[in-house]
Write a protein that holds these residues in place. Structure first.
Motif, mmCIF file in Angstrom:
data_model
loop_
_atom_site.group_PDB
_atom_site.id
_atom_site.type_symbol
_atom_site.label_atom_id
_atom_site.label_comp_id
_atom_site.label_asym_id
_atom_site.label_seq_id
_atom_site.Cartn_x
_atom_site.Cartn_y
_atom_site.Cartn_z
ATOM 1 N N SER A 59 0.847 -1.204 0.000
ATOM 2 C CA SER A 59 0.000 0.000 0.000
ATOM 3 C C SER A 59 0.876 1.246 0.000
ATOM 4 C CB SER A 59 -0.895 0.032 1.250
ATOM 5 O OG SER A 59 -0.084 0.177 2.405
ATOM 6 N N GLY A 60 0.238 2.384 -0.229
ATOM 7 C CA GLY A 60 0.960 3.651 -0.128
ATOM 8 C C GLY A 60 1.388 3.924 1.305
ATOM 9 N N SER A 61 0.543 3.495 2.256
ATOM 10 C CA SER A 61 0.886 3.681 3.668
ATOM 11 C C SER A 61 2.168 2.927 3.991
ATOM 12 C CB SER A 61 -0.243 3.159 4.567
ATOM 13 O OG SER A 61 -1.453 3.776 4.241
ATOM 14 N N PHE A 86 -3.628 12.988 3.695
ATOM 15 C CA PHE A 86 -4.236 11.780 4.231
ATOM 16 C C PHE A 86 -3.427 11.347 5.459
ATOM 17 C CE2 PHE A 86 -4.645 7.051 4.208
ATOM 18 C CZ PHE A 86 -5.962 7.028 4.620
ATOM 19 N N ASP A 157 5.820 12.136 -0.703
ATOM 20 C CA ASP A 157 4.557 11.414 -0.690
ATOM 21 C C ASP A 157 3.869 11.764 -2.009
ATOM 22 O OD1 ASP A 157 1.980 10.517 -0.472
ATOM 23 O OD2 ASP A 157 1.780 10.962 1.658
ATOM 24 N N CYS A 159 1.722 9.785 -3.450
ATOM 25 C CA CYS A 159 0.612 8.833 -3.539
ATOM 26 C C CYS A 159 -0.522 9.332 -4.435
ATOM 27 C CB CYS A 159 0.076 8.519 -2.142
ATOM 28 S SG CYS A 159 1.198 7.439 -1.231
ATOM 29 N N GLN A 160 -0.687 10.670 -4.512
ATOM 30 C CA GLN A 160 -1.768 11.210 -5.341
ATOM 31 C C GLN A 160 -1.258 11.739 -6.677
ATOM 32 O OE1 GLN A 160 -4.140 14.103 -3.195
ATOM 33 N NE2 GLN A 160 -4.445 12.753 -1.455
ATOM 34 N N SER A 186 0.796 5.202 -4.146
ATOM 35 C CA SER A 186 -0.318 4.354 -3.732
ATOM 36 C C SER A 186 -1.086 3.917 -4.978
ATOM 37 C CB SER A 186 -1.266 5.163 -2.835
ATOM 38 O OG SER A 186 -2.521 4.515 -2.735
ATOM 39 N N LYS A 191 -7.052 5.919 -7.009
ATOM 40 C CA LYS A 191 -5.914 6.707 -7.503
ATOM 41 C C LYS A 191 -5.902 6.701 -9.041
ATOM 42 C CE LYS A 191 -3.988 7.803 -3.538
ATOM 43 N NZ LYS A 191 -5.105 7.914 -2.580
HETATM 44 C C1 LIG Z 1 -1.327 11.639 0.250
HETATM 45 C C2 LIG Z 1 -1.508 10.185 0.567
HETATM 46 N N1 LIG Z 1 -0.577 9.563 1.298
HETATM 47 C C3 LIG Z 1 -0.669 8.267 1.599
HETATM 48 C C4 LIG Z 1 -1.741 7.509 1.183
HETATM 49 C C5 LIG Z 1 -1.844 6.073 1.610
HETATM 50 O O1 LIG Z 1 -1.996 5.194 0.550
HETATM 51 P P1 LIG Z 1 -2.779 3.819 0.752
HETATM 52 O O2 LIG Z 1 -4.231 4.125 0.879
HETATM 53 O O3 LIG Z 1 -2.458 3.061 -0.506
HETATM 54 O O4 LIG Z 1 -2.236 3.154 1.946
HETATM 55 C C6 LIG Z 1 -2.731 8.113 0.396
HETATM 56 C C7 LIG Z 1 -3.877 7.341 -0.130
HETATM 57 O O5 LIG Z 1 -4.943 7.301 0.294
HETATM 58 C C8 LIG Z 1 -2.620 9.493 0.103
HETATM 59 O O6 LIG Z 1 -3.559 10.116 -0.606
#
Ligand SMILES: Cc1ncc(COP(=O)(O)O)c(C=O)c1O
Length: 375
Positions: A59-61, A86, A157, A159-160, A186, A191
């Motif tokens: 995951s992005g997290s 997020f 980050d 992710c977006q 992510s 996404k």
């Molecule tokens: C800015 C940002 N960081 C981190 C994440 C975490 O990604 P994930 O939902 O894949 O764990 C997200 C996604 O929702 C995000 O938008």
């Protein structure tokens, strides 16, 4: 006429045959963990992003967590980031026992206000995590300067923001995720490049960091059952990799179509002279490619506008209703309401409108008409 915030079904139907046979391929060869599809995706991502290394994860997290683990962030360290993101961005810092240090955002693009970063640097600062919010890069020129002045690591980050780029003053253009030491992505379904479940990846140009992250994602073992670090279990699922291998081929085309939709929105907002009511909306800037993961506007009477849109079958969302510095779980950090006034105001006055490649122009017209009519 219903207009969802995002329509994943219409996109799936447009690539159904390819996706279905990619999934069937994994079922047939039963390589469910790592294997060919995962390797192929890491290669494709690397060349799409133009980074030396790409390591996928769950995951992005987890991408953020792995990135921070790779640079040895630990208790006593501080990591500077934005409160308007997020939760995962700051959650990853706290999970490692380090302290998130929030810096308010810029009024114009909702990314970290680079003029305020230096004041937040202390002798404990280890890294900065800029978030490229909504699909537009933070000011990576200034962030890179500050990081090199204070010898800090930069974890983007992104992710977006897959496919967004940033133009430096000397004309160099770099992709989101490749500017700092490590970039995090992510593949959450909503996404721009979304899997059909969770997925993420880390990219870097640093061989040692890439090697370390590869080991960290399999419980720190190298070779198997010999544990060099205390890692985590975070692998990209092979079925998700197979889906992403299909979807990444369409990403540029989908991004262009998102940009077109954003231009239509912006022109309509201007034409209808709504700018006095809409005080913020993203616009296209040459050389600073916004990939419009979200199209967010700032408007007075936000909640009343949301109600009117929802009553007319139009999906909306608020990203984000509570900035991180005033989240309950961070109360020990000692922030209070009023500390990050720009973030707090955005949280009260912004809303995301539907945006996706297949969004029709007549839908945008309807959305703008509904926003424009006085209640
Ligand atoms: C800015 C940002 N960081 C981190 C994440 C975490 O990604 P994930 O939902 O894949 O764990 C997200 C996604 O929702 C995000 O938008």
């Amino acid at each position: 006429m219903k207009i969802p915030l995002l329509d994943l079904k219409v996109q799936y139907l447009s690539i159904k045959n390819e996706v279905d046979s990619a999934i069937q391929g994994v079922l047939n060869n039963t390589s469910f963990i790592m294997g060919e599809e995962v390797n192929k995706f890491e290669e494709s991502l690397k060349s799409y992003i133009r980074s030396e290394y790409a390591v996928s994860c769950a995951s992005g997290s987890d991408a953020l967590l792995l990135a921070l683990m790779a640079i040895d962030v630990k208790e006593g360290d501080e990591v500077i980031t934005t409160p308007y993101t997020f939760f995962a961005t700051a959650g990853a810092i706290s999970r490692l026992g380090a302290k998130p240090v929030f810096v308010d955002i810029d009024e114009d693009d909702c990314n970290i206000d680079v003029s305020k970063i230096e004041k937040a640097v202390t002798e404990n600062t280890k890294a900065i995590i800029p978030v490229h919010l909504y699909g537009k890069c933070a000011d990576m020129e200034k962030i890179s300067e500050i990081a090199s002045r204070y010898d800090l690591k930069v974890i983007e980050d992104a992710c977006q923001s897959i496919g967004a780029n940033f133009r430096f003053e000397d004309g160099t253009v770099k992709q989101a995720g490749t500017i700092g030491d490590i970039g995090c992505f992510s593949f959450f379904p909503s996404k721009n490049l979304g899997a059909y479940g969770d997925g993420g990846a880390v990219v870097t140009n640093n061989k040692d960091l890439a090697e370390k992250i590869k080991i960290l994602r399999v419980h720190g073992s190298s070779p198997k059952y010999y544990h060099k670090y205390i890692g985590i279990n975070s692998r990209l699922d092979a079925i998700q990799a197979a889906i992403l291998n299909v979807k990444i081929k369409y990403l540029d085309e989908w991004t262009m179509r998102r940009i077109e939709k954003a231009k239509i929105y912006s022109n309509m907002i201007k034409e209808k002279v709504m700018e006095n009511r809409i005080s913020y909306y993203p616009f296209f800037e040459y050389g600073k490619q916004h990939i419009y993961h979200q199209f967010v506007i700032q408007i007075e009477n936000r909640d009343e506008v949301i109600k009117r849109l929802n009553d007319n079958g139009i999906g909306t969302a608020v990203y984000y209703p509570v900035p991180l510095h005033i989240q309950e779980c961070f109360k020990d950090l000692g922030y209070k309401k009023g500390d990050m006034s720009v973030s707090e105001r955005k949280a009260e006055t912004t809303l995301a409108l539907p945006i996706y490649p297949e969004l029709k122009k007549i839908f945008i017209e309807k959305i703008i008409d509904i926003i424009g009519c006085k209640s």
